[in-house]
Write a protein that holds these residues in place. Sequence first.
Motif, mmCIF file in Angstrom:
data_model
loop_
_atom_site.group_PDB
_atom_site.id
_atom_site.type_symbol
_atom_site.label_atom_id
_atom_site.label_comp_id
_atom_site.label_asym_id
_atom_site.label_seq_id
_atom_site.Cartn_x
_atom_site.Cartn_y
_atom_site.Cartn_z
ATOM 1 N N GLU A 127 -30.384 -62.410 23.346
ATOM 2 C CA GLU A 127 -30.651 -61.058 24.099
ATOM 3 C C GLU A 127 -29.219 -60.505 24.597
ATOM 4 N N TYR A 130 -28.580 -56.587 23.605
ATOM 5 C CA TYR A 130 -27.967 -55.822 24.790
ATOM 6 C C TYR A 130 -26.924 -55.007 24.053
ATOM 7 N N LYS A 131 -25.896 -55.976 23.704
ATOM 8 C CA LYS A 131 -24.427 -55.494 23.256
ATOM 9 C C LYS A 131 -24.679 -54.109 21.935
ATOM 10 N N ASN A 148 -27.395 -52.545 21.345
ATOM 11 C CA ASN A 148 -28.061 -51.395 22.174
ATOM 12 C C ASN A 148 -26.929 -50.578 22.669
ATOM 13 N N ALA A 149 -26.214 -51.219 23.474
ATOM 14 C CA ALA A 149 -25.277 -50.542 24.337
ATOM 15 C C ALA A 149 -24.403 -49.503 23.590
ATOM 16 N N ASP A 157 -33.944 -48.510 25.496
ATOM 17 C CA ASP A 157 -34.059 -49.798 25.479
ATOM 18 C C ASP A 157 -33.042 -50.583 26.581
ATOM 19 N N ILE A 158 -31.732 -50.118 26.589
ATOM 20 C CA ILE A 158 -31.038 -50.637 27.634
ATOM 21 C C ILE A 158 -31.031 -50.493 28.966
ATOM 22 N N PHE A 207 -33.727 -53.238 29.378
ATOM 23 C CA PHE A 207 -32.828 -54.517 29.489
ATOM 24 C C PHE A 207 -32.392 -54.732 30.659
ATOM 25 N N LEU A 208 -31.739 -53.651 31.208
ATOM 26 C CA LEU A 208 -31.336 -53.960 32.712
ATOM 27 C C LEU A 208 -32.223 -54.019 33.934
ATOM 28 N N GLY A 268 -30.285 -60.134 28.728
ATOM 29 C CA GLY A 268 -28.822 -60.068 28.031
ATOM 30 C C GLY A 268 -27.887 -59.369 29.152
ATOM 31 N N CYS A 269 -28.164 -59.121 30.410
ATOM 32 C CA CYS A 269 -27.479 -58.725 31.317
ATOM 33 C C CYS A 269 -28.016 -59.047 32.727
#
Length: 275
Positions: free
Chosen positions: A5, A9-10, A12-13, A26-27, A30-31, A36-37
């Motif tokens: 994850e 995340y990284k 996609n960031a 997507d970010i 995730f948030l 992943g965060c």
Amino acid sequence: MTEAEVRLYKANAEKAEKGEAKAQCDIGFFLSNGLGCAVDNQLAAQWYTKSAEQGYAPAMNNLGICYKEGLGVKQNYVTAYKWFRMAAEQDVPFSQYIIGVMLYDGIVVKKDIAKAIEWFMKSAENGLAPAQSALGTILCNGDGVPKDELKGFSWLLKAAAQDDTNGEFQLGLCYHKGKGTKIDFVKAAHFFKKAASKGHHGAQYELGLCYYRGEGVTKNKTEAYAYMQLAKDTELGARAVAKTLEAFRSETEIEAGKKRAKELQEEVTGKPTSK
């Protein structure tokens, strides 16, 4: 939080920072969900906004949710409607359903059942179970439109097939009352039980009556009392029937019913009850 994850995340960031709309959405997701965060609804809303402003429909839908629920932004139904409407026009099923709900209930827009049904239909045809349930219920009851129990029943079957709780409850009512199908108490009790097991108070009440009358299930006053106890705080009829049962049952039988109600509540919530 898994290593996979975090890596996702990284990755996609980096894309999001470069302006890729899908990655920005997507970010945000995730948030919103802590994938992943750490969870950060405010930052999620900011990324959804960047993506939505580029015309990315899923981000419009998610931003609509943020404004509707007040997640990371100040709750604002007008702004929520704006983003949901834009996403709905791009064929996002959930947004189509929510626009239907807002039109049906008259939330920040003039109540318009006919237009609400149009949006419910679009969403239902796209396979969204809550829309199928809403459409089926409206058609079965003839709420603001000509009653069509056959079509309503058909939509409720589709919703229940996706384990939609309200769809299961409404389908139980159809079988119990013969709406769009022949009366079948066994099937009615079956669908009431499915919805009741997920905490639907109306279904708990109806299932209690089934056990009380012996309709579709073996007559069982303990089960009847227990299901009515679960629904008693929201169903006046259940309270009345529960009091009637108490009037002629022994204290031992009443306690057995309360014990069974506690067991059922723990099954529904997955948590032990304190009382």
